[in-house]
Design an enzyme around this catalytic site. Sequence first.
Site, short mmCIF file in Angstrom:
data_model
loop_
_atom_site.label_atom_id
_atom_site.label_comp_id
_atom_site.label_asym_id
_atom_site.label_seq_id
_atom_site.Cartn_x
_atom_site.Cartn_y
_atom_site.Cartn_z
CB CYS A 74 -0.89 -0.04 1.24
SG CYS A 74 -0.22 0.06 2.90
CG HIS A 111 -4.11 0.54 4.08
ND1 HIS A 111 -3.73 -0.27 3.08
CD2 HIS A 111 -5.57 1.17 3.35
CE1 HIS A 111 -4.35 0.12 1.96
NE2 HIS A 111 -5.45 0.87 2.11
CG ASP A 127 -6.57 1.96 -0.84
OD1 ASP A 127 -5.42 1.53 -1.66
OD2 ASP A 127 -6.82 1.57 0.04
#
Length: 263
Positions: A74, A111, A127
């Site tokens: 991420c 995250h 995302d």
Amino acid sequence: MTWDIEKLDLDAYLARIGHDGARAPSAATLRAVHRAHVTSIPFENLDVVLGRGVPIDLESLQDKLVRRRRGGYCHEHNLLFAAALERLGFRVTRHLARIRLGGRFHLARTHATLTVEPEEGGRWLADVGFGGEGLVEPLPFRDGATARLGEWAWRLGRDGDFWELRAGDTALYAFREEEPQYPSDFEVANHYVATSPRSPFTRHVLAQRTTPDARIRIEDVMREDAGAVATAPGLVAVLRDRFGIELPERDAAELLPRLATAP
């Protein structure tokens, strides 16, 4: 650490994800670039498993994900994506979210995710780096926003003072939008994810490629044909052909003993 977006080679990045369309900072461009990134750059943690750490300065990110055609997790994906969006003219806010693992857990903020404002107004959750059942296209940043792509469905909604993203019936993560995040916050979160023995990224070999209608995972390949990844040359070929990951054979040889720990 600063965001250093001026160091991004925007043309090289857009070529890497195969985007040759519009560059205006519109919602349509955001959707197109988001989808192109997710379906072009794989999710993987191979450097973490190899014990090499994961630098997240922009030069390191574009060297790995763009020039060397690797994937990442991420922090790598979304910090690179944020820089590209800002270079295109979008307003981007970087957030740290708490993974929920399907429940209302208050896990550490590890995250990386983004909210993005295009030129015509409005705001979107973007995302490109969740892996698993993460977004393929951005979601409007409003309570109750939904999206569907084939059998996949997502919903963004409020849970008290958190915003929560769900995939189907599963809570993926939650965050507070008003909580400011700085480069140093991402350095700390990334260090934990890449080095802590409690981090799932240090315990399992992860690799995933997303197409418009499928998610291909390394554990699926192992179940279907373990022999294909039984040798270093075989693993190199699988990572290249199935996941789009270019890995030297010497690195594949180091990974082989750890494949047995793939979830």
